[in-house]
Design a protein around this motif. Sequence first.
Motif, PDB file in Angstrom:
ATOM      1  N   THR A  40       0.998  -1.104  -0.054  1.00 22.86           N
ATOM      2  CA  THR A  40       0.085  -0.041  -0.059  1.00 22.86           C
ATOM      3  C   THR A  40       0.863   1.132   0.041  1.00 22.86           C
ATOM      4  O   THR A  40       1.804   1.423   0.605  1.00 22.86           O
ATOM      5  N   VAL A  41       0.588   2.442  -0.890  1.00 24.02           N
ATOM      6  CA  VAL A  41       1.262   3.533  -0.940  1.00 24.02           C
ATOM      7  C   VAL A  41       0.259   4.523  -0.487  1.00 24.02           C
ATOM      8  O   VAL A  41      -1.019   4.558  -0.730  1.00 24.02           O
ATOM      9  N   LYS A  42       0.951   5.498   0.402  1.00 21.94           N
ATOM     10  CA  LYS A  42       0.134   6.499   1.045  1.00 21.94           C
ATOM     11  C   LYS A  42       0.978   7.805   0.640  1.00 21.94           C
ATOM     12  O   LYS A  42       1.823   7.773   0.316  1.00 21.94           O
ATOM     13  N   VAL A  43       0.163   8.851   0.922  1.00 24.68           N
ATOM     14  CA  VAL A  43       0.610  10.349   0.631  1.00 24.68           C
ATOM     15  C   VAL A  43       1.841  10.497   1.600  1.00 24.68           C
ATOM     16  O   VAL A  43       1.570  10.261   2.678  1.00 24.68           O
ATOM     17  N   GLY A  44       2.853  10.942   1.126  1.00 21.86           N
ATOM     18  CA  GLY A  44       3.979  11.366   1.861  1.00 21.86           C
ATOM     19  C   GLY A  44       5.033  10.081   2.056  1.00 21.86           C
ATOM     20  O   GLY A  44       6.149  10.284   2.499  1.00 21.86           O
ATOM     21  N   ASP A  45       4.819   8.944   1.676  1.00 24.30           N
ATOM     22  CA  ASP A  45       5.700   7.916   1.382  1.00 24.30           C
ATOM     23  C   ASP A  45       6.821   8.016   0.478  1.00 24.30           C
ATOM     24  O   ASP A  45       6.721   9.008  -0.352  1.00 24.30           O
ATOM     25  N   GLU A  46       8.075   7.503   0.787  1.00 23.84           N
ATOM     26  CA  GLU A  46       9.093   7.776  -0.029  1.00 23.84           C
ATOM     27  C   GLU A  46       9.441   6.473  -0.933  1.00 23.84           C
ATOM     28  O   GLU A  46       9.896   5.470  -0.326  1.00 23.84           O
ATOM     29  N   LEU A  47       9.720   6.469  -2.263  1.00 24.57           N
ATOM     30  CA  LEU A  47       9.803   5.468  -3.080  1.00 24.57           C
ATOM     31  C   LEU A  47      11.162   5.660  -3.436  1.00 24.57           C
ATOM     32  O   LEU A  47      11.445   6.652  -3.978  1.00 24.57           O
ATOM     33  N   THR A  57      14.383   8.431  -6.548  1.00 29.19           N
ATOM     34  CA  THR A  57      13.892   8.529  -5.168  1.00 29.19           C
ATOM     35  C   THR A  57      12.776   9.598  -5.170  1.00 29.19           C
ATOM     36  O   THR A  57      13.064  10.776  -5.853  1.00 29.19           O
ATOM     37  N   ALA A  58      11.645   9.054  -5.143  1.00 27.62           N
ATOM     38  CA  ALA A  58      10.416   9.947  -5.388  1.00 27.62           C
ATOM     39  C   ALA A  58       9.444  10.149  -4.191  1.00 27.62           C
ATOM     40  O   ALA A  58       9.156   9.152  -3.250  1.00 27.62           O
ATOM     41  N   LYS A  59       8.947  11.105  -3.674  1.00 25.06           N
ATOM     42  CA  LYS A  59       7.835  11.361  -2.501  1.00 25.06           C
ATOM     43  C   LYS A  59       6.533  11.338  -3.398  1.00 25.06           C
ATOM     44  O   LYS A  59       6.364  11.941  -4.147  1.00 25.06           O
ATOM     45  N   VAL A  60       5.688  10.625  -2.637  1.00 24.40           N
ATOM     46  CA  VAL A  60       4.263  10.574  -3.107  1.00 24.40           C
ATOM     47  C   VAL A  60       3.415  11.759  -2.672  1.00 24.40           C
ATOM     48  O   VAL A  60       3.400  11.912  -1.454  1.00 24.40           O
ATOM     49  N   GLU A  61       3.044  12.463  -3.435  1.00 25.19           N
ATOM     50  CA  GLU A  61       2.382  13.684  -3.300  1.00 25.19           C
ATOM     51  C   GLU A  61       0.771  13.666  -3.212  1.00 25.19           C
ATOM     52  O   GLU A  61       0.126  14.227  -2.370  1.00 25.19           O
ATOM     53  N   MET A  75       1.610  13.989  -9.114  1.00 28.62           N
ATOM     54  CA  MET A  75       1.332  12.767  -8.162  1.00 28.62           C
ATOM     55  C   MET A  75       2.399  12.551  -7.354  1.00 28.62           C
ATOM     56  O   MET A  75       2.479  11.878  -6.287  1.00 28.62           O
ATOM     57  N   TYR A  76       3.879  12.751  -7.766  1.00 28.49           N
ATOM     58  CA  TYR A  76       5.063  12.762  -7.100  1.00 28.49           C
ATOM     59  C   TYR A  76       5.893  13.776  -7.331  1.00 28.49           C
ATOM     60  O   TYR A  76       5.986  14.522  -8.182  1.00 28.49           O
ATOM     61  N   THR A  77       6.979  13.853  -6.552  1.00 29.28           N
ATOM     62  CA  THR A  77       8.094  14.893  -6.472  1.00 29.28           C
ATOM     63  C   THR A  77       9.418  13.903  -6.645  1.00 29.28           C
ATOM     64  O   THR A  77       9.720  13.131  -5.762  1.00 29.28           O
TER      65      THR A  77
END
Length: 88
Positions: A40-47, A57-61, A75-77
């Motif tokens: 599960t991916v949530k807002v704020g997670d770092e992939l 490396t991306a952060k879920v926005e 959707m990501y940064t």
Amino acid sequence: MRLDKFLKVSRLIKRRTLAKEVADQGRITINGQTAKASSTVKVGDELVVRFGQRLVTAKVEMLQDTTKKEEAANMYTIIKDEKIGESL
């Protein structure tokens, strides 16, 4: 949202089947933990995704079930995009 669906909708990886394969090979981590396609991916997670010789490396926005091509990048940064050096 499932990891493989997030990667497809955000267009980090173009096809969901490819996203599943990459995850099953252990090439994706969520907040430092190796992730499966069903994770599960949530807002704020770092992939962290390993594409061959690159580590992205991306952060879920935000999470969306569908998105237009132009809006998918919102959707990501990207935090880091580094090349993995071959050590000989």
